[in-house]
Design an enzyme around this catalytic site. Sequence first.
Site, PDB file in Angstrom:
ATOM      1  N   CYS A 176      13.815 -36.469 -25.050  1.00  0.00           N
ATOM      2  CA  CYS A 176      13.733 -36.452 -23.587  1.00  0.00           C
ATOM      3  C   CYS A 176      13.784 -35.045 -23.001  1.00  0.00           C
ATOM      4  CB  CYS A 176      14.812 -37.333 -22.965  1.00  0.00           C
ATOM      5  SG  CYS A 176      16.466 -36.721 -23.283  1.00  0.00           S
ATOM      6  N   ASP A 195      18.566 -28.265 -24.249  1.00  0.00           N
ATOM      7  CA  ASP A 195      19.835 -27.689 -24.701  1.00  0.00           C
ATOM      8  C   ASP A 195      19.812 -27.375 -26.188  1.00  0.00           C
ATOM      9  OD1 ASP A 195      21.566 -27.320 -22.493  1.00  0.00           O
ATOM     10  OD2 ASP A 195      21.622 -29.499 -22.248  1.00  0.00           O
ATOM     11  N   HIS A 204      -1.557 -41.624  12.174  1.00  0.00           N
ATOM     12  CA  HIS A 204      -2.483 -40.497  12.306  1.00  0.00           C
ATOM     13  C   HIS A 204      -2.148 -39.355  11.380  1.00  0.00           C
ATOM     14  CE1 HIS A 204      -2.790 -42.442  16.384  1.00  0.00           C
ATOM     15  NE2 HIS A 204      -3.730 -42.886  15.596  1.00  0.00           N
ATOM     16  N   GLU A 249      21.752 -32.717 -28.766  1.00  0.00           N
ATOM     17  CA  GLU A 249      21.400 -31.453 -28.108  1.00  0.00           C
ATOM     18  C   GLU A 249      22.346 -30.317 -28.489  1.00  0.00           C
ATOM     19  OE1 GLU A 249      21.335 -32.091 -23.841  1.00  0.00           O
ATOM     20  OE2 GLU A 249      23.118 -33.340 -23.881  1.00  0.00           O
TER      21      GLU A 249
HETATM   22  C1  PEP Z   1      17.982 -31.600 -22.548  1.00  0.00           C
HETATM   23  O1  PEP Z   1      18.944 -30.864 -22.684  1.00  0.00           O
HETATM   24  O2  PEP Z   1      16.939 -31.507 -23.228  1.00  0.00           O
HETATM   25  C2  PEP Z   1      18.004 -32.668 -21.539  1.00  0.00           C
HETATM   26  C3  PEP Z   1      17.057 -33.572 -21.507  1.00  0.00           C
HETATM   27  O3  PEP Z   1      18.996 -32.694 -20.628  1.00  0.00           O
HETATM   28  P1  PEP Z   1      19.155 -31.637 -19.425  1.00  0.00           P
HETATM   29  O4  PEP Z   1      17.858 -30.895 -19.290  1.00  0.00           O
HETATM   30  O5  PEP Z   1      19.501 -32.431 -18.226  1.00  0.00           O
HETATM   31  O6  PEP Z   1      20.289 -30.778 -19.896  1.00  0.00           O
HETATM   32 MG    MG Z   2      20.863 -31.365 -21.906  1.00  0.00          MG
END
Ligand code: PEP
Ligand code: MG
Length: 593
Positions: free
Chosen positions: A513, A466, A200, A442
């Site tokens: 990333c 970073d 529900h 980074e």
């Molecule tokens: C970054 O630094 O771009 C990264 C993907 O790692 P985090 O954000 O975990 O430092």
């Molecule tokens: Mg990082």
Amino acid sequence: MGPDDLTKTFVRKGIGVSPGIVIGKAYLFDRLDTQVPFYKLSDPGLIDEEIQRFRRALGESERQLLELKGKLSDVDGGMDPQYIIDVHVMILRDQKFIDRTIQNIREMSVNAEWAVRITVEKYRELFDRMDDDYLRGRISDIQYAEQRIVANLVGKKRAALDMGEKVVMIAADLSPADTAQMKIDRVLGFATDIGGKTSHTAIVARSLAIPAVVGLENITRSVRTNDDIIVDGTAGVVIVHPDPEVRRRYEDKKRLYEEAEDDLLDYARLPAVTKDNYSVEIGGNIEFIEEIPSAIAHGADGIGLYRTEFLYINREELPSEEDHLVNYRSVVGVKGLAWATIRTFDLGGDKFFKDQKHCRELNPQLGLRAIRFCLKEVDLFKIQLRAILRVSAKGKIRVMFPMISGIEEIREAKRIFAEVRDELLAKGESIGKDIEIGVMIEVPSAVIVAEELAKEVDFFSIGTNDLIQYVLAIDRINERVTYLYEPLHPAVLRLIKHVVEVGHRSGIRVAMCGEMAGEPAYTMILLGLELDELSMNPLAIPRVKKIIRGSTLKESKALLNKVMTLASAQEIRTYVEAAMQKRFPEEFQANGQ
Ligand code: PEP
Ligand code: MG
């Protein structure tokens, strides 16, 4: 984790039954059925009186339900809340249910509350034997009826709930009648112990478009009123006492979710290929394994960044090799994900585990974080590496090391990795044959020595969060300087361009990333840079795919070439925003988004 653990972040996985993300305070909904009194009737002469008491409670329950039904609005489609209340009323009127309860009072000389409970127990045994999940789940209708009758028998009344501010409702389960007693405009989300897609709470939550996670088993025991809580009804995850980092990430997810129109999800299933056939791999960034279904549903080809340090944060004990293993088994070789990139833990900076907090550094972003910490605490590092290697035969793994600043660090990390692998091989463990090793780019020095680093690894993954912080000297979590945090700064774009060129010249893949990868306004610039993979918050994927599929590599390169001639971040931003608005008017409003 119990209620003693008052402020630790913890995650519970349940079943997401109504999508969306909410962040707020918990409100523990107190059920009325906790104590069912039991007593023997002292005199057989009291039996008829007890039966009358039972009948009065039935009548009162029905009256209340019909009143509540009037408060619930109609919902299109079969199982609406009003229909469910009708079912409860039917149970109250069911002659077998009534006869059995009366028989219990007579034969056992017990109070009506207990007699009702015995009746319901009998039904439960019957329902438990049913094969069909849906039918088995319908025992809850009988239990709601029981709860209401018992509440009326013991004379307990629930005052209308006054929740004050908007809250996330935590309950064992909720009937539509329970829901009708709430001020529904004050309910942000639901999290319940029991239930499934057809329970529900699920039906009501969907009909009201309120995010909900059910089937959490013991959330009512782990959460107290006023606790901070996040409900992610899309991923089926609840996070209690989120630390600031987790909260920030979920605020981003929430924004992305709310921005995503339904039809965008159609893009999730399509490949990320430009109109002139340039294809990009799409990764999902995750912090918890519970986010994997969401990564798949939003169209990730693989996991591009698993932030494993979240295994360490906010727990008493350090995670054991088995703890790691359990998690990695859920990430590697998963149906629907072609690969998994496990980043070795990146503690320090803004993410600490308990013991580290005692030795806070004056400048943690430049301190003993990420790979530096791992190379110092080698035994800890090896625990994680062993677990990664032990799952490596199960599927395609990419391992990457964070915060590499020079050649010695990657060589040392690889040496330890090889040492652990040899130890495991000697023990007869099976190890995957094609594990890829990468570094996160980074730290600015890594960009400068990219040529040398490329010789050591199979891929680069650019962590722009970073990289921008270090290259522009802007603390990424200091809100006073965020106005300077600019991914489109010419210095940042030149660094990325250099990394991609060096990587490709050396024959290795280059991924991105950082958050920049998931920002659709930058997608054409990133295409122009020819990144091989973009890995992002899963919720960002459909929109980024839409931009990729609507662009060509040729025009993206032309856009990039143009902005590379501009001198300031402001000029680049103005140019890119205008170009994206022109190119994708539906996606980007005139104010920049
Ligand atoms: C970054 O630094 O771009 C990264 C993907 O790692 P985090 O954000 O975990 O430092
Ligand atoms: Mg990082």
